[in-house]
Design a protein around this motif. Structure first.
Motif, PDB file in Angstrom:
ATOM      1  N   ARG A   1      -1.967   9.361   1.088  1.00  0.00           N
ATOM      2  CA  ARG A   1      -2.247   8.203   1.864  1.00  0.00           C
ATOM      3  C   ARG A   1      -3.628   7.035   0.955  1.00  0.00           C
ATOM      4  O   ARG A   1      -4.856   8.076   0.276  1.00  0.00           O
TER       5      ARG A   1
ATOM      6  N   LEU B   1      -6.621   3.719   0.290  1.00  0.00           N
ATOM      7  CA  LEU B   1      -6.820   3.152   1.386  1.00  0.00           C
ATOM      8  C   LEU B   1      -7.626   2.150   0.671  1.00  0.00           C
ATOM      9  O   LEU B   1      -8.485   3.063  -0.501  1.00  0.00           O
TER      10      LEU B   1
ATOM     11  N   ASP C   1      -3.553   1.250   3.388  1.00  0.00           N
ATOM     12  CA  ASP C   1      -4.340   1.211   4.503  1.00  0.00           C
ATOM     13  C   ASP C   1      -5.340   0.310   3.649  1.00  0.00           C
ATOM     14  O   ASP C   1      -5.874   0.308   2.588  1.00  0.00           O
TER      15      ASP C   1
ATOM     16  N   ALA D   1     -11.886   3.633   8.818  1.00  0.00           N
ATOM     17  CA  ALA D   1     -10.399   3.363   8.529  1.00  0.00           C
ATOM     18  C   ALA D   1     -10.522   5.340   7.319  1.00  0.00           C
ATOM     19  O   ALA D   1      -9.652   5.756   7.433  1.00  0.00           O
TER      20      ALA D   1
ATOM     21  N   PHE E   1      -7.418   7.081   9.448  1.00  0.00           N
ATOM     22  CA  PHE E   1      -5.786   6.872   8.520  1.00  0.00           C
ATOM     23  C   PHE E   1      -6.799   8.533   7.193  1.00  0.00           C
ATOM     24  O   PHE E   1      -5.540   8.703   7.280  1.00  0.00           O
TER      25      PHE E   1
END
Length: 242
Positions: free
Chosen positions: A18, A20, A44, A55, A59
């Protein structure tokens, strides 16, 4: 900024991590996010420092690409606040500032790397992969992917739906894994061919259609349909409708 090409040699366990992306310039966010998603990352975005901090909690990124010059909170301060919260998120600063003083401040204030604009997308992806491997973030997950009532174990190569084990071929497993790494997104035929088969079929998508049909039949035998077809574009996983 050119979109980086992905070869078989880049499949190193960082896929599905993941990321960001934080920047107040929409065009940069869009291009970087698109390139990272193409490379198999889950992405994201945020447009301000406060959005970025929120976030991180929501996230839980494995890495953050963080612009220094944000409209509310400077990127260096964002990194400082996350450090105080012990968020433990590796950070690549992305900024137009190129002075040695700024670089030293960024690297000594919680940053793991520092890139100046304009930048190469290919180099950014390479640095992201390097940091993920170095910090152990690429291997931080359990190796188990889930979507709705479907589970895939990357270590045992087991696929279970609704408590029932589903026997898949190696190619079907790779196809399902890539779809599960990119849930609720429609992956193009080119992306699927590149990530699952590692080489170009010269535009002939019939082999992909055949394997999607095989996979769909096996999954649908244990519950509602999960694979969505978007004609002329590709395929993706969607949650079953009530």
């Amino acid at each position: 900024m050119n979109e980086p090409e992905q070869s078989a040699g880049t499949r190193d366990g960082t896929e599905g991590s993941r990321i960001l992306v934080v920047d107040d310039e929409p065009n940069i966010v869009e291009v970087v996010a698109m390139a990272l998603r193409f490379q198999g990352f889950e992405v994201d975005t945020a447009a301000s420092g406060r959005e970025a901090i929120a976030a991180v909690t929501r996230f839980k990124p494995h890495l953050m690409v963080l612009d220094v010059m944000l409209p509310d909170i400077e990127g260096f301060e964002v990194a400082g606040r996350l450090g105080a919260q012990r968020a433990g998120v590796p950070i690549i600063f992305l900024t137009a500032r190129d002075s040695t003083e700024d670089k030293v401040r960024g690297l000594s204030g919680g940053g793991d790397d520092y890139m100046t604009k304009p930048f190469s997308l290919e180099e950014l992806v390479a640095r992201i992969r390097t940091i993920l491997r170095r910090t152990g973030q690429a291997a931080a997950e359990s190796g188990r992917l889930t979507f709705a009532d479907l589970e895939l174990d990357e270590e045992s190569h087991e696929v279970i739906r609704g408590g029932e084990r589903i026997e898949l071929t190696a190619t079907e497993f790779r196809l399902l894994r890539y779809l599960m790494l990119n849930p609720r997104r429609v992956m193009t035929r080119a992306q699927l061919l590149d990530h699952v088969w590692d080489y170009d079929f010269g535009g002939d998508g019939r082999v992909l259609e055949t394997y999607v049909s095989y996979l769909r039949k096996k999954l649908d035998a244990h519950g509602p349909s999960l694979i969505r077809t978007v004609r002329g574009v590709g395929y993706g996983l969607q949650a079953p409708r009530d």
